[in-house]
Design an enzyme around this catalytic site. Structure first.
Site, short mmCIF file in Angstrom:
data_model
loop_
_atom_site.label_atom_id
_atom_site.label_comp_id
_atom_site.label_asym_id
_atom_site.label_seq_id
_atom_site.Cartn_x
_atom_site.Cartn_y
_atom_site.Cartn_z
N CYS A 138 -19.45 -6.83 3.79
CA CYS A 138 -18.78 -5.57 4.13
C CYS A 138 -17.49 -5.52 3.32
CB CYS A 138 -18.47 -5.54 5.63
SG CYS A 138 -17.62 -4.03 6.16
N CYS B 46 0.40 0.44 10.30
CA CYS B 46 -0.05 -0.61 9.38
C CYS B 46 1.07 -1.46 8.78
CB CYS B 46 -0.86 0.00 8.26
SG CYS B 46 -1.62 -1.30 7.22
N CYS C 194 -19.64 1.31 8.57
CA CYS C 194 -18.85 0.69 9.62
C CYS C 194 -17.65 1.61 9.81
CB CYS C 194 -18.41 -0.71 9.17
SG CYS C 194 -17.23 -1.48 10.31
N CYS D 222 0.16 5.08 6.90
CA CYS D 222 -0.49 4.87 8.21
C CYS D 222 0.53 4.22 9.17
CB CYS D 222 -1.72 3.99 8.04
SG CYS D 222 -2.81 4.56 6.71
N ARG E 261 -17.83 -3.08 17.99
CA ARG E 261 -17.04 -4.30 17.73
C ARG E 261 -15.67 -4.24 18.40
NH1 ARG E 261 -16.91 -4.59 12.27
NH2 ARG E 261 -19.03 -5.36 12.45
N CYS F 127 -16.23 -9.62 5.84
CA CYS F 127 -15.65 -8.32 5.46
C CYS F 127 -14.39 -8.51 4.62
CB CYS F 127 -15.32 -7.53 6.72
SG CYS F 127 -14.58 -5.93 6.34
N CYS G 111 0.84 -1.21 0.00
CA CYS G 111 0.00 0.00 0.00
C CYS G 111 0.87 1.26 0.00
CB CYS G 111 -0.91 -0.03 1.22
SG CYS G 111 -2.06 1.37 1.24
N1 SAM Z 1 -6.70 0.20 3.12
C1 SAM Z 1 -7.98 0.46 3.61
C2 SAM Z 1 -8.04 1.64 4.52
O1 SAM Z 1 -7.06 1.98 5.17
O2 SAM Z 1 -9.13 2.24 4.63
C3 SAM Z 1 -8.64 -0.73 4.27
C4 SAM Z 1 -7.87 -1.66 5.17
S1 SAM Z 1 -7.13 -0.96 6.65
C5 SAM Z 1 -6.08 -2.26 7.14
C6 SAM Z 1 -8.48 -0.91 7.80
C7 SAM Z 1 -8.24 -0.45 9.21
O3 SAM Z 1 -7.52 -1.44 9.94
C8 SAM Z 1 -7.44 0.80 9.44
O4 SAM Z 1 -8.18 1.98 9.22
C9 SAM Z 1 -7.08 0.66 10.92
O5 SAM Z 1 -8.08 1.24 11.73
C10 SAM Z 1 -7.05 -0.85 11.13
N2 SAM Z 1 -5.67 -1.33 11.40
C11 SAM Z 1 -4.69 -1.51 10.50
N3 SAM Z 1 -3.56 -1.92 11.09
C12 SAM Z 1 -3.82 -2.01 12.41
C13 SAM Z 1 -3.04 -2.38 13.57
N4 SAM Z 1 -1.76 -2.70 13.46
N5 SAM Z 1 -3.65 -2.36 14.77
C14 SAM Z 1 -4.95 -1.99 14.88
N6 SAM Z 1 -5.72 -1.64 13.84
C15 SAM Z 1 -5.17 -1.63 12.63
C1 DTB Z 2 -11.10 -2.57 11.39
O1 DTB Z 2 -11.49 -1.58 12.03
N1 DTB Z 2 -10.17 -3.43 11.83
C2 DTB Z 2 -9.92 -4.46 10.85
C3 DTB Z 2 -10.94 -4.13 9.74
N2 DTB Z 2 -11.54 -2.92 10.20
C4 DTB Z 2 -10.53 -4.08 8.35
C5 DTB Z 2 -8.51 -4.59 10.45
C6 DTB Z 2 -7.56 -4.82 11.60
C7 DTB Z 2 -6.19 -5.02 11.09
C8 DTB Z 2 -5.22 -5.39 12.15
C9 DTB Z 2 -3.83 -5.57 11.67
C10 DTB Z 2 -3.69 -6.53 10.54
O2 DTB Z 2 -3.91 -7.73 10.73
O3 DTB Z 2 -3.36 -6.07 9.44
FE1 SF4 Z 3 -2.87 1.19 3.35
FE2 SF4 Z 3 -2.75 0.07 5.74
FE3 SF4 Z 3 -3.26 2.68 5.53
FE4 SF4 Z 3 -5.13 0.89 4.73
S1 SF4 Z 3 -4.38 1.19 6.80
S2 SF4 Z 3 -4.46 2.74 3.64
S3 SF4 Z 3 -3.77 -0.76 3.96
S4 SF4 Z 3 -1.35 1.64 4.93
#
Ligand code: SAM
Ligand code: DTB
Ligand code: SF4
Length: 336
Positions: A146, A78, A206, A75, A278, A115, A71
């Site tokens: 979702c 992430c 959501c 973030c 959730r 989802c 990606c």
């Molecule tokens: N790329 C898309 C976006 O960012 O909208 C969708 C997937 S992204 C992984 C969805 C959500 O997962 C993020 O907005 C964040 O709230 C959560 N998330 C990602 N990495 C995480 C982590 N290490 N711990 C907790 N929540 C996480």
């Molecule tokens: C949300 O709020 N949490 C989920 C889902 N929406 C997509 C993702 C959590 C990701 C946690 C770290 C990972 O496994 O990448």
């Molecule tokens: Fe990309 Fe992760 Fe940010 Fe979603 S949360 S936009 S997958 S870097």
């Protein structure tokens, strides 16, 4: 009074009503909830929970990463951001058949919502062809659908709605004030715009955030106030506890007091009485005692399945055992 004055008067009242509905939770009031003695906060959350839901029923939602890694966003939490060295390798989109098989397996385990997540900043129109197929097929299995695909334009949201998508997940992640410490490649308004497009297309929202990123309690209150003041507030509110992944900037962060996580759940329950709150990422690290307190605080949905997107989640059998010990039943798609 002339007709135009009456109309104007009605319109003013309507605007005032909308403004009031939007501003029902000033940050200071949300912060005051956070500051309550723990037992008082739990009591209030329980009252709201029981007035709006069966307190012994939970929703099970299973996640699948349909497009992993690579990606372009930054973030700070992430593991899928290409710029951090987390050991995640970018993959192409999963074949539709693989997604259907995973959805069927989730259904067999008792999940009612599926989802699909993609590591995109925003989907390209051509990406949506395959996602539409996935949504149609998953919906055809009798599951709620979702998707979380990044920023969305209104016509893209409409395409997903037409394909049978029920919910779109897009998180605000944190308060507007702390946001710049977490992400710089898109701003808060981009997120609000996507939520607007999703609503406009008639999809259910959501939307939640992450705690434990080094934010203050006031910032947690700021996040909850933002969510609660969306008009209407989201139908589903995922509260994630940061999963610290080595290689991300947030790795090594001081771990948040778990009782503060429970408080966040309780405050979400009180301020968004009819939402599915959730208990999301970080559940495995929280352990069974804290999860139980979260259920007591009004959490009534979990991500269910051995994996989140990249990181681990409690084993299905362990969740079944804990919910069994607590006498919590899983929601069916026929129940509320
Ligand atoms: N790329 C898309 C976006 O960012 O909208 C969708 C997937 S992204 C992984 C969805 C959500 O997962 C993020 O907005 C964040 O709230 C959560 N998330 C990602 N990495 C995480 C982590 N290490 N711990 C907790 N929540 C996480
Ligand atoms: C949300 O709020 N949490 C989920 C889902 N929406 C997509 C993702 C959590 C990701 C946690 C770290 C990972 O496994 O990448
Ligand atoms: Fe990309 Fe992760 Fe940010 Fe979603 S949360 S936009 S997958 S870097």
């Amino acid at each position: 009074m002339s007709i135009s004055t009456v109309t104007l008067h009605a319109a003013t009242k309507k605007v005032a009503a909308v403004a009031a509905a939007n501003e029902i939770w000033p940050v200071a009031e949300v912060a005051a909830l956070f500051a309550l003695p723990f037992n008082d906060l739990m009591y209030r959350a329980q009252q709201v929970h029981r007035a709006n839901f069966d307190a012994n029923e939970i929703e099970l939602a299973t996640l699948l990463s349909i497009k992993t890694g690579g990606c372009p966003e930054d973030c700070g939490y992430c593991p899928q951001a290409a710029r951090y060295d987390t050991g995640v390798t970018a993959q192409k989109m999963l074949p539709v058949a693989e997604v259907i098989a995973a959805a069927q397996a989730a259904k067999d385990q008792g999940a009612t919502r599926f989802c699909m997540g993609a590591a995109w900043r925003a989907p390209k129109d051509r990406d949506l062809d395959a996602v539409e197929e996935m949504v149609k097929a998953v919906k055809g299995l009798g599951l709620e659908t979702c998707a979380t695909l990044g920023m969305l334009q209104e016509q893209q949201a409409a395409r997903l709605k037409d394909a049978g998508l029920d919910f779109y997940n897009h998180n605000l992640d944190t308060s507007p004030e702390f946001y710049g410490d977490v992400i710089t490649t898109r701003d808060y308004q981009d997120r609000l715009d996507t939520l607007g497009a999703v609503r406009q297309a008639g999809l259910k929202v959501c939307c939640g955030g992450i705690v434990g990123m080094g934010e203050s309690r006031l910032s947690r209150a700021g996040l909850i106030a933002q969510l609660a003041n969306l008009n209407p507030y989201p139908e589903s509110v995922p509260i994630n506890h940061l999963v610290q992944v080595e290689g991300t900037p947030m790795y090594g962060q001081d771990v948040l007091d778990p009782l503060e996580f429970v408080r966040t759940i309780a405050v979400a329950r009180i301020t968004m009485p009819k939402a599915r709150v959730r208990l999301s990422a970080g559940r495995r690290e929280l352990g069974e005692g804290i999860q139980t307190l979260c259920y007591l605080a009004g959490a009534n949905s979990i991500f269910y399945g051995d994996k989140l997107l990249i990181t681990g989640n409690p084993e299905v059998e362990d969740d079944k055992a804990l919910l069994g010990r607590l006498g919590i039943r899983s929601k069916t798609n026929q129940s509320a």
